[in-house]
Design an enzyme around this catalytic site. Structure first.
Site, PDB file in Angstrom:
ATOM      1  N   TRP A 106      24.176   6.417 121.322  1.00 35.24           N
ATOM      2  CA  TRP A 106      24.124   6.222 119.807  1.00 35.24           C
ATOM      3  C   TRP A 106      22.431   6.752 119.949  1.00 35.24           C
ATOM      4  O   TRP A 106      22.508   6.759 118.772  1.00 35.24           O
ATOM      5  CB  TRP A 106      24.467   5.344 119.222  1.00 35.24           C
ATOM      6  CG  TRP A 106      23.558   3.976 120.057  1.00 35.24           C
ATOM      7  CD1 TRP A 106      25.490   3.583 120.786  1.00 35.24           C
ATOM      8  CD2 TRP A 106      23.147   3.490 120.110  1.00 35.24           C
ATOM      9  NE1 TRP A 106      25.040   1.993 121.428  1.00 35.24           N
ATOM     10  CE2 TRP A 106      23.416   2.014 120.829  1.00 35.24           C
ATOM     11  CE3 TRP A 106      21.962   3.272 119.119  1.00 35.24           C
ATOM     12  CZ2 TRP A 106      22.537   1.077 121.092  1.00 35.24           C
ATOM     13  CZ3 TRP A 106      21.154   2.083 118.907  1.00 35.24           C
ATOM     14  CH2 TRP A 106      21.274   0.876 120.387  1.00 35.24           C
ATOM     15  N   ASN A 131      34.530  -7.731 115.107  1.00 35.77           N
ATOM     16  CA  ASN A 131      33.573  -7.038 116.273  1.00 35.77           C
ATOM     17  C   ASN A 131      32.318  -6.646 115.141  1.00 35.77           C
ATOM     18  O   ASN A 131      32.688  -5.980 113.973  1.00 35.77           O
ATOM     19  CB  ASN A 131      34.272  -6.132 116.511  1.00 35.77           C
ATOM     20  CG  ASN A 131      33.105  -5.732 117.764  1.00 35.77           C
ATOM     21  OD1 ASN A 131      32.734  -6.594 119.123  1.00 35.77           O
ATOM     22  ND2 ASN A 131      32.693  -4.267 117.648  1.00 35.77           N
ATOM     23  N   GLU A 132      30.745  -6.981 115.587  1.00 35.81           N
ATOM     24  CA  GLU A 132      29.921  -6.917 115.203  1.00 35.81           C
ATOM     25  C   GLU A 132      29.918  -6.336 113.938  1.00 35.81           C
ATOM     26  O   GLU A 132      29.641  -5.406 112.914  1.00 35.81           O
ATOM     27  CB  GLU A 132      29.541  -5.750 115.634  1.00 35.81           C
ATOM     28  CG  GLU A 132      29.207  -5.096 117.306  1.00 35.81           C
ATOM     29  CD  GLU A 132      28.958  -4.613 117.960  1.00 35.81           C
ATOM     30  OE1 GLU A 132      27.974  -4.078 118.800  1.00 35.81           O
ATOM     31  OE2 GLU A 132      28.809  -2.879 117.206  1.00 35.81           O
ATOM     32  N   HIS A 184      29.309   6.772 126.104  1.00 36.93           N
ATOM     33  CA  HIS A 184      28.726   5.123 126.708  1.00 36.93           C
ATOM     34  C   HIS A 184      29.194   4.945 127.939  1.00 36.93           C
ATOM     35  O   HIS A 184      30.385   4.770 128.593  1.00 36.93           O
ATOM     36  CB  HIS A 184      29.424   3.929 125.342  1.00 36.93           C
ATOM     37  CG  HIS A 184      28.672   2.499 125.518  1.00 36.93           C
ATOM     38  ND1 HIS A 184      28.802   1.814 126.857  1.00 36.93           N
ATOM     39  CD2 HIS A 184      27.617   2.259 124.193  1.00 36.93           C
ATOM     40  CE1 HIS A 184      27.832   0.603 125.795  1.00 36.93           C
ATOM     41  NE2 HIS A 184      27.424   1.221 124.557  1.00 36.93           N
ATOM     42  N   GLU A 244      33.051   7.569 122.147  1.00 39.71           N
ATOM     43  CA  GLU A 244      31.951   5.845 122.657  1.00 39.71           C
ATOM     44  C   GLU A 244      32.292   6.997 124.385  1.00 39.71           C
ATOM     45  O   GLU A 244      32.084   5.956 124.891  1.00 39.71           O
ATOM     46  CB  GLU A 244      31.496   4.940 122.815  1.00 39.71           C
ATOM     47  CG  GLU A 244      31.587   4.981 121.119  1.00 39.71           C
ATOM     48  CD  GLU A 244      31.004   2.694 120.880  1.00 39.71           C
ATOM     49  OE1 GLU A 244      30.387   2.645 121.303  1.00 39.71           O
ATOM     50  OE2 GLU A 244      32.561   2.117 120.966  1.00 39.71           O
ATOM     51  N   LYS A 245      32.742   7.943 124.114  1.00 36.45           N
ATOM     52  CA  LYS A 245      33.065   8.382 125.412  1.00 36.45           C
ATOM     53  C   LYS A 245      31.633   8.342 127.047  1.00 36.45           C
ATOM     54  O   LYS A 245      31.745   8.185 127.618  1.00 36.45           O
ATOM     55  CB  LYS A 245      33.608   9.496 125.519  1.00 36.45           C
ATOM     56  CG  LYS A 245      33.356  10.635 125.182  1.00 36.45           C
ATOM     57  CD  LYS A 245      34.606  12.081 125.300  1.00 36.45           C
ATOM     58  CE  LYS A 245      33.800  13.673 124.678  1.00 36.45           C
ATOM     59  NZ  LYS A 245      33.578  12.917 122.847  1.00 36.45           N
ATOM     60  N   ARG A 258      34.720   3.762 111.829  1.00 35.46           N
ATOM     61  CA  ARG A 258      35.661   2.161 112.107  1.00 35.46           C
ATOM     62  C   ARG A 258      34.895   1.722 110.976  1.00 35.46           C
ATOM     63  O   ARG A 258      34.443   1.594 110.293  1.00 35.46           O
ATOM     64  CB  ARG A 258      35.467   1.182 113.919  1.00 35.46           C
ATOM     65  CG  ARG A 258      33.688   1.242 113.854  1.00 35.46           C
ATOM     66  CD  ARG A 258      33.356   0.711 115.156  1.00 35.46           C
ATOM     67  NE  ARG A 258      31.964   0.485 115.698  1.00 35.46           N
ATOM     68  CZ  ARG A 258      31.402  -0.238 116.561  1.00 35.46           C
ATOM     69  NH1 ARG A 258      32.388  -0.418 117.694  1.00 35.46           N
ATOM     70  NH2 ARG A 258      29.639  -0.660 116.677  1.00 35.46           N
ATOM     71  N   GLU A 280      28.002  -8.760 124.396  1.00 33.03           N
ATOM     72  CA  GLU A 280      28.101  -7.301 125.412  1.00 33.03           C
ATOM     73  C   GLU A 280      26.984  -6.209 125.714  1.00 33.03           C
ATOM     74  O   GLU A 280      25.605  -7.018 124.790  1.00 33.03           O
ATOM     75  CB  GLU A 280      28.484  -6.412 124.081  1.00 33.03           C
ATOM     76  CG  GLU A 280      29.745  -6.210 123.697  1.00 33.03           C
ATOM     77  CD  GLU A 280      29.303  -5.079 121.730  1.00 33.03           C
ATOM     78  OE1 GLU A 280      28.948  -4.744 122.217  1.00 33.03           O
ATOM     79  OE2 GLU A 280      31.005  -5.544 121.375  1.00 33.03           O
TER      80      GLU A 280
END
Length: 661
Positions: free
Chosen positions: A309, A141-142, A352, A349-350, A103, A301
């Site tokens: 991570w 985002n971020e 997470h 991120e599955k 990303r 968040e």
């Protein structure tokens, strides 16, 4: 009181969407962020937009009373974009161009990225600005999390333009950068490059300016997209900050960004193996409140349980999600959101955690999510109130970045660690702490601690002096006041004068030489012991509170106190061990007229914070310990609805919110 999460319905079949909103209503969710990583689906090819699925989602959420924090989807360009515009991808310091597949595969100064992001933002803003579900806007985002800084040709051009605007002339730049050293003198702007990989240490001021430029270049992206949104909508605009993570390696100056936000929002994730991670949470929440200038802010968040991570992604224990959420609430948040609503089935991120885990509703996480939603509803009357603090920590971005530069006296001189240790000492003493800049108005605080304020401007130094002269108690620590805004040693070119140049007179000391300690080395003091750092120096007007007892600095002052005007300036020229720091803090609090609350001694794991408004005052009590705690309070506990009758019992691992009588 906002409660919800990032919602990514595009990851799931349509038949799941109706089930999602039913469960959202069951949990009390009232706000979700939508479309954050949807660029590839919203614009399958340049200039052709497909909004049908997003229309359905927006309508479905509105029909179920759930508001939307709508993203402009600029956070992650799709693969077709990188293929079509390959030079829009960021380049690292070694000259390696990144590509899509994760990303944020874009360079902030890429004109193609900026043009495409503006076009997408315009299309989204025009389509949804009047949609009844819309509550606020989520830009990007971020920022800078994965593509910062960029060292490519677009950054090279932008950096030169930024430098010319900052310095005006090449001679002024040469003076600021000290280019007489190592034959680095520049004669033309075109000779200047980003601080890419070189044979050894790159010019430190060049590195510092590149960090400032890199932050500003992404801020330009935000402002360009935000201006499009604001031209089409009157709903508030934000982007989610990343707490204390953005140092010299990923430079974003949130102090400069925050005034551009309609609502300051932040992301925070526990470092699972940190035994004091609840205190780190408190520090970041206090810092976020500082960026918000003490106004309420939004937790955009955090996680319901494990992340994906860290080296060991440890799940949260029962009750920890509630405690974490109420810590943020206690320290000024008016909304508690998570990443994400439904744990992903595929992608990086599955693993997470989400509000709805892979295992579904019959789970610890889901039961705690529902419990949290109910608790937030009961505590919603605190929204709009503020946190009041008697003490403040000073944390300037430039000082942090400059202290993180290479070729310094010791790798142990770490500004974030120093900040956290002082915050932790105050936290253990039961003192709520704001975080401010050196140039802010500090007159409301009885005690101000500036840990490792390595770089300081003339305005910052003058402001701290005024604070002390006006009756404040100031603490400066080692490696403070050493360099100016251009990372040049503050000294008299002829007479020298010693460290810390910006604060010698204020502190009444002169340090002639740093004596960093070896790894794990400790030095006894006349009051306690210290590690990491020692100094050879003398006092001029200051009173010595503690001296080094051994080693090459034996007899030199380690901790001093100087009377200036109506106040006092303390200098802590080392890193006291925890016992010595606690003893010193007790003296500082006495000097500042701040009383450490009784619960800090009786129940050291009980966190107590007060929020106040014109309509009332509320005390949050969060028990991080394994024993019940008692607190003298007269009021009504909101989560149970029970009066306290003068004393509140907070069970181990529990939270309470009391509306004071």
């Amino acid at each position: 009181m906002a409660f919800g999460a990032d919602y990514n319905p595009e990851q799931w079949p349509k038949e799941v969407w109706k089930h999602d909103v039913e469960l959202m209503r069951e949990a009390g969710v009232n706000l979700v962020s939508v479309g954050i990583f949807s660029w590839a689906l919203l614009e399958p090819e340049e200039g052709r937009y497909e909004f049908g699925w997003l229309d359905e989602v927006m309508d479905l959420l509105h029909a179920n009373g759930i508001a939307v924090d709508l993203a402009n989807a600029s956070a992650s360009p799709p693969p077709w974009f990188t293929v079509k515009y390959p030079d829009s991808a960021p380049v690292d310091a070694n000259g390696v161009r990144q590509t899509h597949g994760s990303r944020q595969a874009f360079a902030a100064c890429s004109p193609d990225y900026r043009r495409a992001a503006a076009a997408l933002t315009t299309a989204i803003a025009q389509r949804y600005s009047s949609h009844p579900a819309l509550a606020m806007w989520h830009i990007h985002n971020e920022y800078g999390c994965h593509n910062q800084p960029d060292f490519g040709p677009h950054a090279e051009r932008g950096f030169r333009e930024w430098l010319e605007a900052r310095y005006g002339t090449i001679d002024a730049l040469n003076d600021a950068w000290g280019t007489a050293f190592w034959s680095q003198h520049y004669y033309n702007w075109a000779e200047i490059m980003p601080p890419r990989h070189s044979g050894t240490h790159v010019n430190p001021t060049q590195q510092l300016d590149f960090a400032r430029f890199s932050s500003d270049s992404l801020l330009e992206c935000f402002e360009a997209e935000a201006s499009i949104i604001r031209a089409n909508s009157d709903k508030p605009v934000t982007t989610n900050f990343m707490g204390i993570n953005m140092g010299l390696a990923r430079p974003i100056d949130y102090w400069r960004w925050a005034p551009r936000m309609d609502i300051v929002s932040n992301d925070h994730y526990l470092m699972a193996e940190d035994p004091r991670n609840h205190q780190d949470l408190a520090l970041v929440a206090d810092l976020t409140r500082g960026w918000a200038q003490s106004n309420p802010w939004l937790l955009m968040e955090h996680s319901t349980s494990a992340v994906n991570w860290q080296q060991r992604n440890i799940a949260k224990s029962p009750g920890q999600m509630l405690r974490n959420s109420f810590q943020h609430l206690a320290r000024g948040a008016d909304g508690i959101l998570f990443f994400q609503w439904r744990a992903s089935r595929a992608g990086a991120e599955k693993y997470h955690s989400g509000m709805l885990p892979h295992a579904g509703r019959d789970t610890k996480v889901w039961r705690e999510v529902v419990e949290l939603g109910a608790a937030l509803e009961k505590a919603s009357e605190v929204a709009g109130s503020r946190v009041l603090a008697d003490a403040a920590l000073v944390f300037d971005t430039d000082a942090r970045w400059a202290a993180e530069l290479d070729s310094h006296p010791s790798v142990e001189a770490q500004p974030v660690r120093e900040l956290r240790e002082w915050h932790d000492a105050l936290f253990r003493a039961g003192i709520t702490t704001d975080v401010r800049q050196s140039t802010d108005d500090l007159s409301a605080y009885r005690l101000v601690v500036a840990p490792m304020l390595y770089l300081v401007t003339d305005d910052g130094a003058a402001n701290l002096r005024r604070y002390v002269e006006g009756g404040g108690t100031l603490v400066l620590t080692y490696f403070s006041g050493i360099v100016d805004q251009n990372d040049r040693i503050i000294m008299d070119p002829i007479d020298g004068g010693g460290y810390p140049g910006a604060f010698r007179e204020l502190l009444g000391i002169e340090v002639e030489e740093f004596f960093p300690l070896r790894a794990a080395e400790a030095v006894p003091l006349t009051e306690g012991a210290c590690g990491r750092w020692s100094e050879l120096g003398r006092t001029t007007t200051a009173e010595v509170l503690s001296r080094y007892k051994a080693g090459p600095t034996a007899g030199s002052p380690a901790i001093t106190r100087n009377e200036v005007g109506a106040g006092h300036a303390y200098y802590v020229g080392t890193a006291p061990d925890s016992e010595a720091l606690a003893g010193l803090l007790s003296r500082l609090l006495d000097d500042a007229g701040i009383e450490s609350p009784r619960h800090a001694v009786e129940h050291p794991d009980l966190e107590v914070v007060r929020r106040t408004s014109d309509g009332g005052s509320w005390v949050f009590a969060i028990n991080h310990g394994e024993d019940d705690a008692r607190l003298a309070l007269d009021g009504t506990e909101l989560l149970s609805g029970s009066p306290t009758a003068g004393e509140l019992t907070v069970p181990a691992g529990a939270v309470a919110v009391v509306r004071l009588s």
